[in-house]
Design a protein around this motif. Structure first.
Motif, PDB file in Angstrom:
ATOM      1  N   PRO A 484      -3.138   6.670 156.440  1.00 21.59           N
ATOM      2  CA  PRO A 484      -2.002   7.487 156.019  1.00 21.59           C
ATOM      3  C   PRO A 484      -2.221   8.987 156.173  1.00 21.59           C
ATOM      4  O   PRO A 484      -1.252   9.751 156.173  1.00 21.59           O
ATOM      5  CB  PRO A 484      -1.816   7.114 154.535  1.00 21.59           C
ATOM      6  N   VAL A 485      -3.470   9.420 156.274  1.00 20.81           N
ATOM      7  CA  VAL A 485      -3.727  10.864 156.353  1.00 20.81           C
ATOM      8  C   VAL A 485      -4.336  11.238 157.698  1.00 20.81           C
ATOM      9  O   VAL A 485      -4.890  12.314 157.861  1.00 20.81           O
ATOM     10  CB  VAL A 485      -4.673  11.307 155.211  1.00 20.81           C
ATOM     11  N   LEU A 492       5.782   3.812 160.104  1.00 16.44           N
ATOM     12  CA  LEU A 492       6.852   2.849 160.352  1.00 16.44           C
ATOM     13  C   LEU A 492       7.442   2.483 159.000  1.00 16.44           C
ATOM     14  O   LEU A 492       6.728   2.027 158.108  1.00 16.44           O
ATOM     15  CB  LEU A 492       6.319   1.600 161.057  1.00 16.44           C
ATOM     16  N   LYS A 493       8.742   2.679 158.853  1.00 11.62           N
ATOM     17  CA  LYS A 493       9.399   2.440 157.571  1.00 11.62           C
ATOM     18  C   LYS A 493      10.536   1.452 157.753  1.00 11.62           C
ATOM     19  O   LYS A 493      11.320   1.548 158.697  1.00 11.62           O
ATOM     20  CB  LYS A 493       9.944   3.758 157.001  1.00 11.62           C
ATOM     21  N   ARG A 494      10.614   0.495 156.828  1.00 14.36           N
ATOM     22  CA  ARG A 494      11.684  -0.489 156.879  1.00 14.36           C
ATOM     23  C   ARG A 494      12.898   0.052 156.149  1.00 14.36           C
ATOM     24  O   ARG A 494      12.809   0.493 155.004  1.00 14.36           O
ATOM     25  CB  ARG A 494      11.225  -1.798 156.245  1.00 14.36           C
ATOM     26  N   ASN A 495      14.056   0.002 156.824  1.00 11.09           N
ATOM     27  CA  ASN A 495      15.325   0.382 156.214  1.00 11.09           C
ATOM     28  C   ASN A 495      16.277  -0.805 156.357  1.00 11.09           C
ATOM     29  O   ASN A 495      16.892  -1.003 157.406  1.00 11.09           O
ATOM     30  CB  ASN A 495      15.923   1.612 156.899  1.00 11.09           C
ATOM     31  N   GLY A 496      16.354  -1.604 155.316  1.00 12.91           N
ATOM     32  CA  GLY A 496      17.177  -2.810 155.405  1.00 12.91           C
ATOM     33  C   GLY A 496      16.560  -3.786 156.393  1.00 12.91           C
ATOM     34  O   GLY A 496      15.436  -4.237 156.233  1.00 12.91           O
ATOM     35  N   GLU A 501      10.758   5.161 162.713  1.00 13.41           N
ATOM     36  CA  GLU A 501       9.452   5.795 162.817  1.00 13.41           C
ATOM     37  C   GLU A 501       9.554   7.254 162.391  1.00 13.41           C
ATOM     38  O   GLU A 501      10.581   7.910 162.604  1.00 13.41           O
ATOM     39  CB  GLU A 501       8.927   5.709 164.254  1.00 13.41           C
ATOM     40  N   GLY A 502       8.495   7.749 161.777  1.00 12.38           N
ATOM     41  CA  GLY A 502       8.466   9.134 161.331  1.00 12.38           C
ATOM     42  C   GLY A 502       7.031   9.618 161.221  1.00 12.38           C
ATOM     43  O   GLY A 502       6.081   8.880 161.491  1.00 12.38           O
ATOM     44  N   GLU A 503       6.874  10.845 160.815  1.00 15.50           N
ATOM     45  CA  GLU A 503       5.552  11.438 160.702  1.00 15.50           C
ATOM     46  C   GLU A 503       4.911  11.072 159.362  1.00 15.50           C
ATOM     47  O   GLU A 503       5.574  11.074 158.325  1.00 15.50           O
ATOM     48  CB  GLU A 503       5.635  12.962 160.821  1.00 15.50           C
ATOM     49  N   LEU A 504       3.655  10.741 159.424  1.00 17.36           N
ATOM     50  CA  LEU A 504       2.892  10.522 158.199  1.00 17.36           C
ATOM     51  C   LEU A 504       2.518  11.862 157.577  1.00 17.36           C
ATOM     52  O   LEU A 504       2.339  12.856 158.279  1.00 17.36           O
ATOM     53  CB  LEU A 504       1.613   9.736 158.504  1.00 17.36           C
ATOM     54  N   SER A 505       2.414  11.880 156.284  1.00 17.73           N
ATOM     55  CA  SER A 505       2.003  13.103 155.590  1.00 17.73           C
ATOM     56  C   SER A 505       1.320  12.695 154.292  1.00 17.73           C
ATOM     57  O   SER A 505       1.442  11.551 153.833  1.00 17.73           O
ATOM     58  CB  SER A 505       3.223  13.983 155.287  1.00 17.73           C
ATOM     59  N   ALA A 508       4.016  11.623 151.863  1.00 16.92           N
ATOM     60  CA  ALA A 508       4.552  10.287 152.134  1.00 16.92           C
ATOM     61  C   ALA A 508       3.557   9.208 151.723  1.00 16.92           C
ATOM     62  O   ALA A 508       3.934   8.159 151.195  1.00 16.92           O
ATOM     63  CB  ALA A 508       4.896  10.152 153.616  1.00 16.92           C
ATOM     64  N   ALA A 509       2.264   9.470 151.959  1.00 11.44           N
ATOM     65  CA  ALA A 509       1.230   8.503 151.593  1.00 11.44           C
ATOM     66  C   ALA A 509       1.148   8.335 150.082  1.00 11.44           C
ATOM     67  O   ALA A 509       1.038   7.214 149.567  1.00 11.44           O
ATOM     68  CB  ALA A 509      -0.110   8.942 152.159  1.00 11.44           C
ATOM     69  N   VAL A 510       1.198   9.461 149.351  1.00 14.52           N
ATOM     70  CA  VAL A 510       1.151   9.394 147.886  1.00 14.52           C
ATOM     71  C   VAL A 510       2.364   8.639 147.353  1.00 14.52           C
ATOM     72  O   VAL A 510       2.247   7.787 146.459  1.00 14.52           O
ATOM     73  CB  VAL A 510       1.085  10.817 147.280  1.00 14.52           C
ATOM     74  N   GLU A 511       3.522   8.930 147.913  1.00 13.58           N
ATOM     75  CA  GLU A 511       4.738   8.239 147.476  1.00 13.58           C
ATOM     76  C   GLU A 511       4.656   6.746 147.785  1.00 13.58           C
ATOM     77  O   GLU A 511       5.152   5.910 147.020  1.00 13.58           O
ATOM     78  CB  GLU A 511       5.966   8.849 148.160  1.00 13.58           C
TER      79      GLU A 511
END
Length: 641
Positions: A484-485, A492-496, A501-505, A508-511
């Protein structure tokens, strides 16, 4: 009439082998220098197709003669390198490495090294740099093509040659493009997804070239050469880079013969290209083995220089005499090669037996699957329930969830958790999270888009199982938490029903960890997170074994201890992530640091027992030692909330 000797083709071979050697030696800007192999593939397809088609035109092609000449050309030098590498192997390889080496030798001798290595290692991973015969994968692909191409050209009417080769090229390239994100390792190693490069050379050999086209290609020499130097710097998609390199190579092959001072200089390297390709990799592997990690620059330069000198000797005294017609009858040569093959195939086993230690390092360093291999869930088969073999009691009170680092916790916890028992739900490489996963930016990585989707499905199933297992009161989450870092991955994020795809940060990892903890708590369970054990910049298990065997070791890691400051520096982002997650998710993070480390060093063995099996995973013995001496099970249950 045979085609005239092409000094420029030999120079092209020289450029290709230099790209490969510099890439393997980590010298220069050629981050994709492995594309030099693609140059070799196109050249091989071009020359072999030209040779066979001319002989068929003259009605003098013979399968026996063709394969005899290939064997005489390729096998003697390869056998010498395999023999020398085998002799040196016990001095530089671990017990595990020797057993893997035995399979590599069999693969090299049977022209199936690409398949053997596909099953053993990721070419771009750290394990690959400990495999002395890894480079035989490309030779095996060429030999497999050499077995099939003559059959095609002999059995198919000449008017269908171009169409047939073109269809092969398109089919192979299409398969390569379609599978590269789903199974990049198979795409890299296997003939069906690599034959398009040799087919491109075959197509170039069969296409008629008119004088005007030949003159135009001559003007494209410099742009094609520039492309051959720029593409290996890795500016584009790997498949795009490979296609550009292959097209540039084909343009140079079909251009008229070219000769100048640069070509003559590169031709000298090209004359050594086969021997240099054979020698350089095992030399680099053994040099790195001595230093346990990346050696100093001087050692690498010395290894490259030694490889150049060795390749000259191999070419001068082995390759050339056999190629030019060594004074030996065909029967004696073939029988000698056959006998040598049998001897080489058995030599690794003899080396293992001769150097066998009282300690069974293969068992000590075996992969730590926790309760068993069945508990490492594979791609595409998420668990529907906890298998009986993956729990120590019929109604376990503790669940270990995570990846291979979580697996490594289990043996010790299983021995110390008591009558409450534990269950294990783990998947190698899969970050414990809900609805998100990491995808590598490197297409050749096993952390592909398909893997990430399977990882999300696996974690969904674990959460669903938890909801239906009220007896489980405590969930232990474990992972190295490094993807994650890392800038090498995307999110990769599931939406429904779809994925984005988006940037890791770090945020985002903590969340993601917070969401996981909250989801588990929503099922009525308590949660605790286990930090990964300290790691170094070297393979700890390999170092411990080499130390126990009395092998040669040089450099700063020869004591096999982890430098605390280096560890904190290398894992700074992971440590920051865990600290932030502990605060935001209100979860306890349990670490081994205080037990294993003092102010400067972290121990990797206790009373001669290996704590680690490789660069970061605990061994079975190590897991149990740490669990017993730290009362880990009790500590985790107490810390969970």
């Amino acid at each position: 009439m045979p085609r005239e000797f092409r000094a420029d083709i030999q120079a092209l071979r020289g450029l290709a082998v230099l790209l490969v050697v510099l890439y393997h030696a980590h010298i220069g800007p050629f981050a994709a220098g492995y594309l030099g192999v693609d140059v070799f593939f196109v050249i091989s397809g071009f020359l072999i197709t030209d040779l066979i088609s001319r002989q068929l035109e003259q009605s003098r092609f013979s399968f026996l003669e063709f394969y005899y000449r290939r064997a005489k050309r390729l096998l003697p030098a390869a056998y010498v390198v395999i023999a020398l590498t085998t002799i040196a192997a016990p001095l530089f390889l671990s017990d595990v490495g020797l057993r893997e080496f035995r399979n590599q030798v069999i693969g090299a001798l049977t022209f199936s090294a690409n398949i053997v290595l596909w099953l053993q290692a990721d070419y771009f991973g750290p394990v690959a740099e400990r495999m002395p015969l890894l480079h035989f994968w490309s030779l095996s692909i060429e030999e497999q093509y050499y077995l099939l191409l003559p059959l095609f050209l002999v059995s198919v009417p000449r008017r269908w040659w171009l169409v047939g080769i073109a269809m092969l090229l398109v089919a192979s390239l299409t398969l390569c493009v379609c599978l590269v994100t789903w199974n990049p390792s198979a795409v890299f190693y296997l003939l069906p997804t690599r034959s398009w490069e040799m087919a491109m050379g075959s197509l170039g050999a069969l296409l008629p070239i008119r004088p005007l086209v030949s003159a135009a290609l001559a003007k494209l020499r410099f742009p094609a050469l520039a492309l051959l130097l720029l593409a290996p710097m890795g500016f584009a998609h790997p498949v795009v880079n490979a296609a550009l390199v292959c097209l540039a190579t084909l343009a140079l092959l079909r251009a008229p013969n070219w000769d100048n001072a640069v070509v003559r200089g590169m031709r000298r390297i090209g004359d050594l290209s086969y021997s240099l390709y054979l020698i350089h990799w095992p030399v680099l592997v053994y040099v790195r083995a001595v230093w346990l990690a990346e050696p100093p620059a001087l050692a690498i330069y010395a290894a490259v220089a030694f490889s150049m000198v060795g390749s000259w000797a191999l070419s001068r005294f082995v390759e050339e005499p056999f190629r030019r017609g060594y004074a030996m009858s065909r029967v004696r040569l073939v029988s000698g090669l056959a006998a040598t093959s049998v001897l080489l195939a058995s030599s690794p086993s003899l080396a293992i037996a001769a150097t066998e230690s009282k300690s069974d390092f293969a068992t000590i360093r075996r992969i730590n699957y926790g309760l068993g291999r069945a508990c490492d869930f594979s791609l595409g088969s998420p668990p529907q329930e906890i298998p009986k073999s993956c729990q120590t009691a019929s109604r376990p009170e503790l669940l270990v969830w995570g990846d291979s680092f979580a697996m490594a916790l289990v043996p010790g916890l299983a021995k110390t958790v008591g009558e409450g028992g534990l269950a294990q739900l783990t998947m190698s490489g899969c970050l414990p999270a809900i609805g998100v996963a990491a995808v590598s930016r490197e297409l050749a990585s096993p952390f592909s888009l398909a893997f990430a989707q399977d990882c999300i499905a696996f974690n969904d199933r674990v959460l669903a199982i938890l909801k239906n297992r009220p007896e489980i009161s405590t969930v232990v989450i474990s992972s190295p938490f490094d993807t994650p870092v890392s800038g090498e991955f995307i999110l990769l994020k599931r939406n429904g029903e779809t994925f984005t795809e988006g940037e890791l940060s770090l945020y985002a990892a903590v969340e993601g960890i917070k969401a996981l903890v909250e989801a588990v708590r929503a099922t009525g369970k308590r949660v605790v997170v286990v930090a990964p054990p300290p790691v170094g910049n070297f393979d700890i298990g390999d170092c411990l074994e080499r130390k126990a065997r009395g092998s040669i070791m040089l450099g700063r890691y020869s004591d096999c201890k982890i430098d605390v400051s280096e560890y904190r520096r290398r894992r700074a982002r992971t440590l920051e992530l865990l600290n932030e997650a502990a605060l935001k998710a209100d979860v306890e993070v349990v670490s081994y640091h205080d037990f294993l480390c003092d102010g400067t060093k972290c121990k990797t063995e206790i009373d001669g027992k290996f704590l680690y099996r490789d660069s970061g995973h605990l061994s079975y013995e190590g897991s149990e030692i740490i669990a017993r001496q730290t009362n880990l099970a009790e500590r985790l249950i107490r810390a969970a909330r």
